[in-house]
Design a protein around this motif. Structure first.
Motif, PDB file in Angstrom:
ATOM      1  N   ASP A 135       0.804  -1.219   0.000  1.00  0.00           N
ATOM      2  CA  ASP A 135       0.000   0.000   0.000  1.00  0.00           C
ATOM      3  C   ASP A 135       0.839   1.273   0.000  1.00  0.00           C
ATOM      4  O   ASP A 135       0.302   2.362  -0.208  1.00  0.00           O
ATOM      5  CB  ASP A 135      -0.937   0.011   1.213  1.00  0.00           C
ATOM      6  N   VAL A 136       2.136   1.154   0.269  1.00  0.00           N
ATOM      7  CA  VAL A 136       3.008   2.337   0.203  1.00  0.00           C
ATOM      8  C   VAL A 136       4.113   2.143  -0.830  1.00  0.00           C
ATOM      9  O   VAL A 136       5.148   2.812  -0.779  1.00  0.00           O
ATOM     10  CB  VAL A 136       3.617   2.691   1.588  1.00  0.00           C
ATOM     11  N   GLY A 137       3.868   1.245  -1.763  1.00  0.00           N
ATOM     12  CA  GLY A 137       4.794   1.090  -2.871  1.00  0.00           C
ATOM     13  C   GLY A 137       4.585   2.192  -3.901  1.00  0.00           C
ATOM     14  O   GLY A 137       3.614   2.949  -3.848  1.00  0.00           O
ATOM     15  N   VAL A 138       5.494   2.275  -4.841  1.00  0.00           N
ATOM     16  CA  VAL A 138       5.393   3.294  -5.891  1.00  0.00           C
ATOM     17  C   VAL A 138       4.272   2.922  -6.851  1.00  0.00           C
ATOM     18  O   VAL A 138       4.224   1.801  -7.386  1.00  0.00           O
ATOM     19  CB  VAL A 138       6.718   3.417  -6.659  1.00  0.00           C
ATOM     20  N   GLY A 139       3.348   3.835  -7.049  1.00  0.00           N
ATOM     21  CA  GLY A 139       2.258   3.649  -7.992  1.00  0.00           C
ATOM     22  C   GLY A 139       1.906   4.997  -8.586  1.00  0.00           C
ATOM     23  O   GLY A 139       2.780   5.811  -8.869  1.00  0.00           O
ATOM     24  N   ALA A 140       0.620   5.236  -8.757  1.00  0.00           N
ATOM     25  CA  ALA A 140       0.211   6.563  -9.215  1.00  0.00           C
ATOM     26  C   ALA A 140       0.635   7.620  -8.196  1.00  0.00           C
ATOM     27  O   ALA A 140       1.003   8.743  -8.553  1.00  0.00           O
ATOM     28  CB  ALA A 140      -1.297   6.599  -9.419  1.00  0.00           C
ATOM     29  N   LEU A 141       0.607   7.256  -6.916  1.00  0.00           N
ATOM     30  CA  LEU A 141       1.050   8.134  -5.843  1.00  0.00           C
ATOM     31  C   LEU A 141       2.301   7.548  -5.206  1.00  0.00           C
ATOM     32  O   LEU A 141       2.559   6.358  -5.309  1.00  0.00           O
ATOM     33  CB  LEU A 141      -0.059   8.278  -4.789  1.00  0.00           C
ATOM     34  N   VAL A 142       3.071   8.386  -4.533  1.00  0.00           N
ATOM     35  CA  VAL A 142       4.236   7.912  -3.785  1.00  0.00           C
ATOM     36  C   VAL A 142       4.157   8.458  -2.368  1.00  0.00           C
ATOM     37  O   VAL A 142       3.448   9.440  -2.105  1.00  0.00           O
ATOM     38  CB  VAL A 142       5.567   8.328  -4.449  1.00  0.00           C
ATOM     39  N   TRP A 143       4.919   7.839  -1.451  1.00  0.00           N
ATOM     40  CA  TRP A 143       4.708   8.101  -0.040  1.00  0.00           C
ATOM     41  C   TRP A 143       5.955   8.542   0.705  1.00  0.00           C
ATOM     42  O   TRP A 143       5.905   8.809   1.895  1.00  0.00           O
ATOM     43  CB  TRP A 143       4.115   6.837   0.614  1.00  0.00           C
ATOM     44  N   THR A 144       7.104   8.587   0.032  1.00  0.00           N
ATOM     45  CA  THR A 144       8.335   9.091   0.646  1.00  0.00           C
ATOM     46  C   THR A 144       9.029  10.018  -0.343  1.00  0.00           C
ATOM     47  O   THR A 144       8.822   9.918  -1.561  1.00  0.00           O
ATOM     48  CB  THR A 144       9.303   7.958   1.020  1.00  0.00           C
ATOM     49  N   GLN A 145       9.874  10.894   0.172  1.00  0.00           N
ATOM     50  CA  GLN A 145      10.621  11.796  -0.706  1.00  0.00           C
ATOM     51  C   GLN A 145      11.634  11.033  -1.541  1.00  0.00           C
ATOM     52  O   GLN A 145      11.983  11.467  -2.642  1.00  0.00           O
ATOM     53  CB  GLN A 145      11.294  12.886   0.128  1.00  0.00           C
ATOM     54  N   GLU A 146      12.116   9.893  -1.032  1.00  0.00           N
ATOM     55  CA  GLU A 146      13.024   9.064  -1.817  1.00  0.00           C
ATOM     56  C   GLU A 146      12.310   8.512  -3.044  1.00  0.00           C
ATOM     57  O   GLU A 146      12.871   8.487  -4.146  1.00  0.00           O
ATOM     58  CB  GLU A 146      13.584   7.925  -0.967  1.00  0.00           C
ATOM     59  N   GLN A 147      11.080   8.065  -2.869  1.00  0.00           N
ATOM     60  CA  GLN A 147      10.297   7.588  -4.011  1.00  0.00           C
ATOM     61  C   GLN A 147      10.040   8.732  -4.979  1.00  0.00           C
ATOM     62  O   GLN A 147      10.119   8.560  -6.202  1.00  0.00           O
ATOM     63  CB  GLN A 147       8.971   6.998  -3.529  1.00  0.00           C
ATOM     64  N   ALA A 148       9.726   9.907  -4.442  1.00  0.00           N
ATOM     65  CA  ALA A 148       9.426  11.063  -5.286  1.00  0.00           C
ATOM     66  C   ALA A 148      10.615  11.463  -6.137  1.00  0.00           C
ATOM     67  O   ALA A 148      10.466  11.884  -7.295  1.00  0.00           O
ATOM     68  CB  ALA A 148       8.980  12.238  -4.415  1.00  0.00           C
ATOM     69  N   ALA A 149      11.829  11.345  -5.584  1.00  0.00           N
ATOM     70  CA  ALA A 149      13.031  11.779  -6.297  1.00  0.00           C
ATOM     71  C   ALA A 149      13.271  10.972  -7.563  1.00  0.00           C
ATOM     72  O   ALA A 149      13.958  11.440  -8.483  1.00  0.00           O
ATOM     73  CB  ALA A 149      14.249  11.667  -5.374  1.00  0.00           C
ATOM     74  N   GLU A 150      12.715   9.767  -7.644  1.00  0.00           N
ATOM     75  CA  GLU A 150      12.929   8.904  -8.800  1.00  0.00           C
ATOM     76  C   GLU A 150      11.906   9.140  -9.911  1.00  0.00           C
ATOM     77  O   GLU A 150      11.981   8.513 -10.964  1.00  0.00           O
ATOM     78  CB  GLU A 150      12.887   7.442  -8.362  1.00  0.00           C
ATOM     79  N   ARG A 151      10.953  10.027  -9.694  1.00  0.00           N
ATOM     80  CA  ARG A 151       9.896  10.258 -10.677  1.00  0.00           C
ATOM     81  C   ARG A 151      10.412  11.139 -11.817  1.00  0.00           C
ATOM     82  O   ARG A 151      11.280  12.001 -11.634  1.00  0.00           O
ATOM     83  CB  ARG A 151       8.687  10.930 -10.027  1.00  0.00           C
ATOM     84  N   SER A 152       9.830  10.942 -12.978  1.00  0.00           N
ATOM     85  CA  SER A 152      10.181  11.769 -14.132  1.00  0.00           C
ATOM     86  C   SER A 152       8.948  11.937 -15.009  1.00  0.00           C
ATOM     87  O   SER A 152       7.975  11.185 -14.904  1.00  0.00           O
ATOM     88  CB  SER A 152      11.316  11.120 -14.933  1.00  0.00           C
ATOM     89  N   GLY A 153       9.018  12.916 -15.907  1.00  0.00           N
ATOM     90  CA  GLY A 153       7.937  13.132 -16.856  1.00  0.00           C
ATOM     91  C   GLY A 153       6.613  13.440 -16.181  1.00  0.00           C
ATOM     92  O   GLY A 153       6.541  14.200 -15.206  1.00  0.00           O
ATOM     93  N   PHE A 154       5.557  12.827 -16.702  1.00  0.00           N
ATOM     94  CA  PHE A 154       4.204  13.069 -16.170  1.00  0.00           C
ATOM     95  C   PHE A 154       4.100  12.620 -14.718  1.00  0.00           C
ATOM     96  O   PHE A 154       3.429  13.269 -13.902  1.00  0.00           O
ATOM     97  CB  PHE A 154       3.176  12.328 -17.017  1.00  0.00           C
ATOM     98  N   ALA A 155       4.770  11.506 -14.361  1.00  0.00           N
ATOM     99  CA  ALA A 155       4.726  11.017 -12.987  1.00  0.00           C
ATOM    100  C   ALA A 155       5.299  12.051 -12.023  1.00  0.00           C
ATOM    101  O   ALA A 155       4.828  12.194 -10.891  1.00  0.00           O
ATOM    102  CB  ALA A 155       5.494   9.699 -12.873  1.00  0.00           C
ATOM    103  N   ARG A 156       6.309  12.781 -12.467  1.00  0.00           N
ATOM    104  CA  ARG A 156       6.904  13.825 -11.622  1.00  0.00           C
ATOM    105  C   ARG A 156       5.900  14.954 -11.384  1.00  0.00           C
ATOM    106  O   ARG A 156       5.771  15.447 -10.261  1.00  0.00           O
ATOM    107  CB  ARG A 156       8.177  14.352 -12.298  1.00  0.00           C
ATOM    108  N   TRP A 157       5.205  15.360 -12.426  1.00  0.00           N
ATOM    109  CA  TRP A 157       4.170  16.390 -12.271  1.00  0.00           C
ATOM    110  C   TRP A 157       3.066  15.900 -11.328  1.00  0.00           C
ATOM    111  O   TRP A 157       2.591  16.647 -10.474  1.00  0.00           O
ATOM    112  CB  TRP A 157       3.579  16.731 -13.641  1.00  0.00           C
TER     113      TRP A 157
END
Length: 343
Positions: A135-157
């Motif tokens: 439930d806190v894995g990377v998906g449409a939403l993320v739950w930690t700043q570490e997960q957020a740092a790996e986002r790019s493109g539309f997922a980053r927005w």
């Protein structure tokens, strides 16, 4: 990275749970409530039948869309029964609970019982654990700043704005839950896959037949969209307040005992009987996580025992009002995306 700043309790050993378990058993709170569940299930089935009858009678009119809301509510009530059966709260035997889960999950709402149980049991074993809780894995939403740092493109927005988008995205959750169940058939095998697939297909056939026999194709599409949007929103609103914004253990959490692992990662929602009904008892999330097989009507009775025990051992017991619980979860999601907004 912890998601909330809480007082650090003394290390809790697994044996610290034993006195609380003994109290709960002495009060009879783990005993089955078959009569209560029989009445609840019967009421829910009658309510579903009444709404479906209304759909059949009003299908010729656009007024039928008003029935999508009560249908979503009672579809969610059906999902709560499936949830409880998955935790063996209803019947004594594993087979009876599974039959109830398949009937309410696969056949009535088209959501895979096997998929949900597998995912949900992993969540209960390690709630909010960054690496182990799906439930806190990377998906449409993320739950930690570490997960957020790996986002790019539309997922980053998406991550930058996920707090604002959370409730609108819940409107898609009803569809996502059903799609995930179909996808999980690849994991299943043998008899389980056959039974699950047959019941899921039967649900789709019955649902499509009902809509197309009672209304035009265009109206049927709109009705299905509204129904599933409200269904996803209702379920999301029931599950969202429970863990978001609470502690998120990583390697440190491996040393936690059952009591600490379940209490520090969970949040209760204050309220009365209406809150209990609307949230399916999940507002007693701490009690539910400590005693997942406790029948739903006993959770309210267990709460003062659990709260007092946590206080006696110096363990923070978190409660919030419904609106405040959503606020805390949204603030956590906002904070997770903060580095992306700054960058």
């Amino acid at each position: 990275m912890p998601a909330a700043t809480l007082p650090a309790p003394a290390r809790t050993q697994g044996s610290d749970f034993a006195p609380l378990l003994r109290q709960v058993k002495e009060h009879g709170l783990l005993r089955r409530r078959r009569g209560w569940y029989a009445r609840s299930i019967a009421f829910n089935l009658l309510a579903l039948a009444a709404v479906i009858t209304g759909v059949a009678l009003l299908g010729h009119s656009w007024w039928v869309l008003l029935l999508a809301a009560p249908l979503a509510v009672f579809t969610s009530r059906t999902a709560f029964v499936g949830h409880d059966s998955g935790h063996a709260q209803i019947a004594e035997s594993r087979r009876s609970n599974k039959l109830l889960g398949l009937f309410h999950g696969n056949l009535l709402i088209g959501m895979s019982y096997a998929w949900w149980n597998d995912k949900h049991n992993r969540h209960h074993a390690n709630p909010n654990h960054i690496e182990k809780d799906p439930d806190v894995g990377v998906g449409a939403l993320v739950w930690t700043q570490e997960q957020a740092a790996e986002r790019s493109g539309f997922a980053r927005w998406l991550t930058r704005n996920q707090a604002w988008l959370f409730f609108p995205m819940l409107l898609l959750e009803g569809f996502a839950l059903k799609v995930s169940g179909w996808q999980d058939l690849r994991r299943q095998s043998g008899r389980e896959r056959l039974v699950e697939a047959t019941l899921l297909a039967a649900h789709v056939a019955l649902y499509v037949t009902l809509l197309l026999l009672t209304m035009s194709p265009g109206k049927a599409i709109v009705f299905a969209l509204v129904h599933h949007a409200l269904f996803g929103l209702h379920l999301g609103m029931a599950f969202a307040p429970n863990h978001k914004g609470m502690e998120m253990p990583d390697g440190t959490g491996e040393r936690w005992g059952h009591l600490q692992r379940q209490v520090l990662t969970s949040r209760n929602v204050r309220g009365g009987l209406v809150t209990d009904w609307f949230l399916g008892g999940l507002n007693y999330q701490i009690e539910h996580h400590l005693f997942p097989n406790m029948p739903r009507p006993h959770l309210r009775r267990a709460q003062p025992l659990v709260r007092d025990y946590c206080e006696s051992v110096g363990l923070p017991y978190t409660e919030a009002g419904l609106v405040d619980s959503y606020k805390q979860g949204l603030l956590h999601m906002h904070d997770v995306g903060e580095p992306l907004r700054v960058g």
